[in-house]
Design an enzyme around this catalytic site. Sequence first.
Site, mmCIF file in Angstrom:
data_model
loop_
_atom_site.group_PDB
_atom_site.id
_atom_site.type_symbol
_atom_site.label_atom_id
_atom_site.label_comp_id
_atom_site.label_asym_id
_atom_site.label_seq_id
_atom_site.Cartn_x
_atom_site.Cartn_y
_atom_site.Cartn_z
ATOM 1 N N GLY A 199 47.692 44.341 45.794
ATOM 2 C CA GLY A 199 46.520 45.073 45.328
ATOM 3 C C GLY A 199 45.221 44.442 45.782
ATOM 4 O O GLY A 199 45.183 43.653 46.731
ATOM 5 N N ILE A 200 44.162 44.765 45.067
ATOM 6 C CA ILE A 200 42.828 44.365 45.495
ATOM 7 C C ILE A 200 42.401 43.100 44.737
ATOM 8 O O ILE A 200 42.766 42.907 43.592
ATOM 9 C CB ILE A 200 41.839 45.531 45.250
ATOM 10 C CG1 ILE A 200 40.513 45.293 45.949
ATOM 11 C CG2 ILE A 200 41.650 45.833 43.767
ATOM 12 C CD1 ILE A 200 39.680 46.561 46.107
ATOM 13 N N GLY A 201 41.647 42.225 45.411
ATOM 14 C CA GLY A 201 41.136 41.025 44.752
ATOM 15 C C GLY A 201 41.614 39.750 45.425
ATOM 16 O O GLY A 201 42.449 39.768 46.338
ATOM 17 N N ILE A 256 43.439 37.229 44.397
ATOM 18 C CA ILE A 256 44.799 36.696 44.214
ATOM 19 C C ILE A 256 45.819 37.361 45.140
ATOM 20 O O ILE A 256 46.551 36.665 45.840
ATOM 21 C CB ILE A 256 45.227 36.786 42.742
ATOM 22 C CG1 ILE A 256 44.311 35.862 41.938
ATOM 23 C CG2 ILE A 256 46.681 36.410 42.563
ATOM 24 C CD1 ILE A 256 44.411 36.016 40.466
ATOM 25 N N GLU A 266 49.521 50.529 49.136
ATOM 26 C CA GLU A 266 48.435 51.453 49.475
ATOM 27 C C GLU A 266 47.449 50.777 50.403
ATOM 28 O O GLU A 266 46.900 51.375 51.300
ATOM 29 C CB GLU A 266 47.729 51.992 48.219
ATOM 30 C CG GLU A 266 46.784 51.027 47.549
ATOM 31 C CD GLU A 266 47.275 50.609 46.193
ATOM 32 O OE1 GLU A 266 48.492 50.671 45.969
ATOM 33 O OE2 GLU A 266 46.446 50.223 45.367
ATOM 34 N N GLY A 270 45.985 51.743 42.509
ATOM 35 C CA GLY A 270 47.432 52.004 42.493
ATOM 36 C C GLY A 270 48.200 51.076 41.581
ATOM 37 O O GLY A 270 49.431 51.015 41.658
HETATM 38 N N1 COA Z 1 35.598 38.797 30.732
HETATM 39 C C1 COA Z 1 34.389 38.724 31.329
HETATM 40 N N2 COA Z 1 34.226 38.681 32.667
HETATM 41 C C2 COA Z 1 35.346 38.724 33.409
HETATM 42 C C3 COA Z 1 36.632 38.812 32.855
HETATM 43 C C4 COA Z 1 36.733 38.848 31.446
HETATM 44 N N3 COA Z 1 37.909 38.907 30.829
HETATM 45 N N4 COA Z 1 37.539 38.823 33.830
HETATM 46 C C5 COA Z 1 36.850 38.758 34.983
HETATM 47 N N5 COA Z 1 35.539 38.698 34.730
HETATM 48 C C6 COA Z 1 34.466 38.598 35.726
HETATM 49 C C7 COA Z 1 34.735 37.440 36.659
HETATM 50 O O1 COA Z 1 34.201 36.216 36.140
HETATM 51 C C8 COA Z 1 34.040 37.897 37.911
HETATM 52 O O2 COA Z 1 32.648 37.722 37.738
HETATM 53 P P1 COA Z 1 31.737 37.132 38.929
HETATM 54 O O3 COA Z 1 31.853 38.166 40.028
HETATM 55 O O4 COA Z 1 30.409 37.045 38.298
HETATM 56 O O5 COA Z 1 32.379 35.823 39.284
HETATM 57 C C9 COA Z 1 34.272 39.400 37.916
HETATM 58 O O6 COA Z 1 34.525 39.755 36.561
HETATM 59 C C10 COA Z 1 35.451 39.830 38.795
HETATM 60 O O7 COA Z 1 36.631 39.165 38.367
HETATM 61 P P2 COA Z 1 37.728 38.654 39.419
HETATM 62 O O8 COA Z 1 38.962 38.393 38.672
HETATM 63 O O9 COA Z 1 37.162 37.582 40.259
HETATM 64 O O10 COA Z 1 37.887 39.934 40.334
HETATM 65 P P3 COA Z 1 38.779 40.202 41.596
HETATM 66 O O11 COA Z 1 37.897 40.462 42.734
HETATM 67 O O12 COA Z 1 39.854 39.178 41.791
HETATM 68 O O13 COA Z 1 39.467 41.593 41.206
HETATM 69 C C11 COA Z 1 40.193 43.151 39.544
HETATM 70 C C12 COA Z 1 40.209 41.698 40.003
HETATM 71 C C13 COA Z 1 41.033 43.260 38.295
HETATM 72 C C14 COA Z 1 38.785 43.631 39.271
HETATM 73 C C15 COA Z 1 40.821 44.017 40.672
HETATM 74 O O14 COA Z 1 42.081 43.505 40.994
HETATM 75 C C16 COA Z 1 40.960 45.456 40.246
HETATM 76 O O15 COA Z 1 40.014 46.218 40.327
HETATM 77 N N6 COA Z 1 42.173 45.846 39.785
HETATM 78 C C17 COA Z 1 42.438 47.170 39.233
HETATM 79 C C18 COA Z 1 42.989 48.138 40.218
HETATM 80 C C19 COA Z 1 44.140 47.662 41.004
HETATM 81 O O16 COA Z 1 44.762 46.649 40.764
HETATM 82 N N7 COA Z 1 44.459 48.434 41.991
HETATM 83 C C20 COA Z 1 45.505 48.137 42.948
HETATM 84 C C21 COA Z 1 44.958 48.140 44.347
HETATM 85 S S1 COA Z 1 43.853 49.508 44.718
#
Ligand code: COA
Length: 461
Positions: free
Chosen positions: A215-217, A219, A238, A336
Amino acid sequence: MSWQERYASKLTTAVQALRCVESGSRVYIHPGCAEPEVLAEALIERAPFVRDVEIVHLLTLGKAPYVQPEMAGHFRHNAMFIGANVREAVNSGRADYTPIYLSEVEGLFESGQMPLDVALIQVSPPDAHGFCSFGVGVDTTMTAARCARHVIAQVNDQMPRTYGDSFLHVDQIDAVVEVSRPLCELPREPITDLHRAIARNVASLIDDGATLQLGIGGIPDAVLLELENHKDLGIHTEMLSDNVIPLIESGVINGHRKTLHPRKAVLSFVLGTKPLFDFVHHNPIFEFHPVAYTNNPFIIAQNERMVAVNSTLQVDLTGQVCSDSIGTYLYSGFGGQVDFIRGARHSKGGKPIIAMPSTAKNGTISRIVPILSPGSGVVASRGSIHYVVTEFGIAYLHGKSIRERAEALIQIAHPKFRDELYAYCEKTNWLRRPARTDFSVAHQEAGPQPLDTVPAGPTQE
Ligand code: COA
């Protein structure tokens, strides 16, 4: 008239082409790295002539000028996945968010629930037979182009040609705006030691011969870096990012053991940079399809040993996963995630994995919480979650009681938050805190370690 003559008759400018956008129209924009930026930006010149135009799209990477405050009344954006460029507008009430499984977006266009008046797309120039390629993104756009009343194509000679179900004939386009410009890029995130620690735990769950969705991000990207010693991996996903390139070049990803589309890396779009765009160009390993296909859980499940790796923002002690909002603050979207959790759990030997850092905001708050923040939306329900992974280990939740889930999730929470998580469980009578441990001292002495008590979690052999 030859297709070449028909194509030439459609050549125009962006401003001219956008005259078909009228008050009350709904306009779709090709998302991700395929965004037709020239067309998206030219919408602004149409603003004085129209009112109440809805602009609908998934994650885009351009400037999204139509969400600026001065565009109110002319344009209103409806996000099906919130990117950084529209997040402020959504949360200030100037734009909308529609939570939806990625696999179901195209159904809205096809069924007429969300009829499209205009589709703004970006494609490669036509080949000798008059077919343009959707290049870096078939996503929901091929279907949008089939359903929209007007299709305006930004035809870019820098758009790669990709294979699969990824072509559109020039006869299906109403207006053509030719450009030659680099595509939007999503730069690689710096991969931190924390990401790598989480990714190592995820990689320990991936067997040779597995088929992967990432997925996205940060990790999912880091997981690819931990797979260089694996064998015979496959791709059904995807989206893909730049980090997949070395694994395909070295033969770690070869698709030999895939049970659906063997040898092919099946995907719907790429999110990355120019080296990735060059890598997918005319590369027969890749087979692009609409997300309605790649993300259909029944299709996904036909891949044996399907491993889906997605990230999240917050998980409660019962295993409810919130991935699209931080409390009431709307942050991203479903994408997704649930499609692949469903598909992987019905795959023979499949593993749906949610992976995240144990904390957020520089370690000041725990992502594993007793109760989700007020306003959080549950994206994946506690009934569908199997593996949750942090830098502290792996919790296997499927088929476990609330007491067992809480215990397993506390074990992978950051030690400095374990006391308060146990305190909540004592209040709810779920479980008692073990007498022996001072978690924060234990952590300072040992540092983050994968648990040696990781439950393997049965797979469906
Ligand atoms: N409370 C407050 N802030 C939070 C938080 C929480 N529980 N969890 C994360 N954050 C903040 C982080 O500190 C970070 O802030 P910063 O940008 O100021 O550092 C920001 O939110 C993003 O978090 P992070 O975990 O670094 O994001 P990421 O880029 O690794 O993406 C998701 C993680 C969850 C946002 C992303 O995987 C997503 O959109 N997933 C949903 C959809 C999906 O999985 N689709 C599949 C592929 S399309």
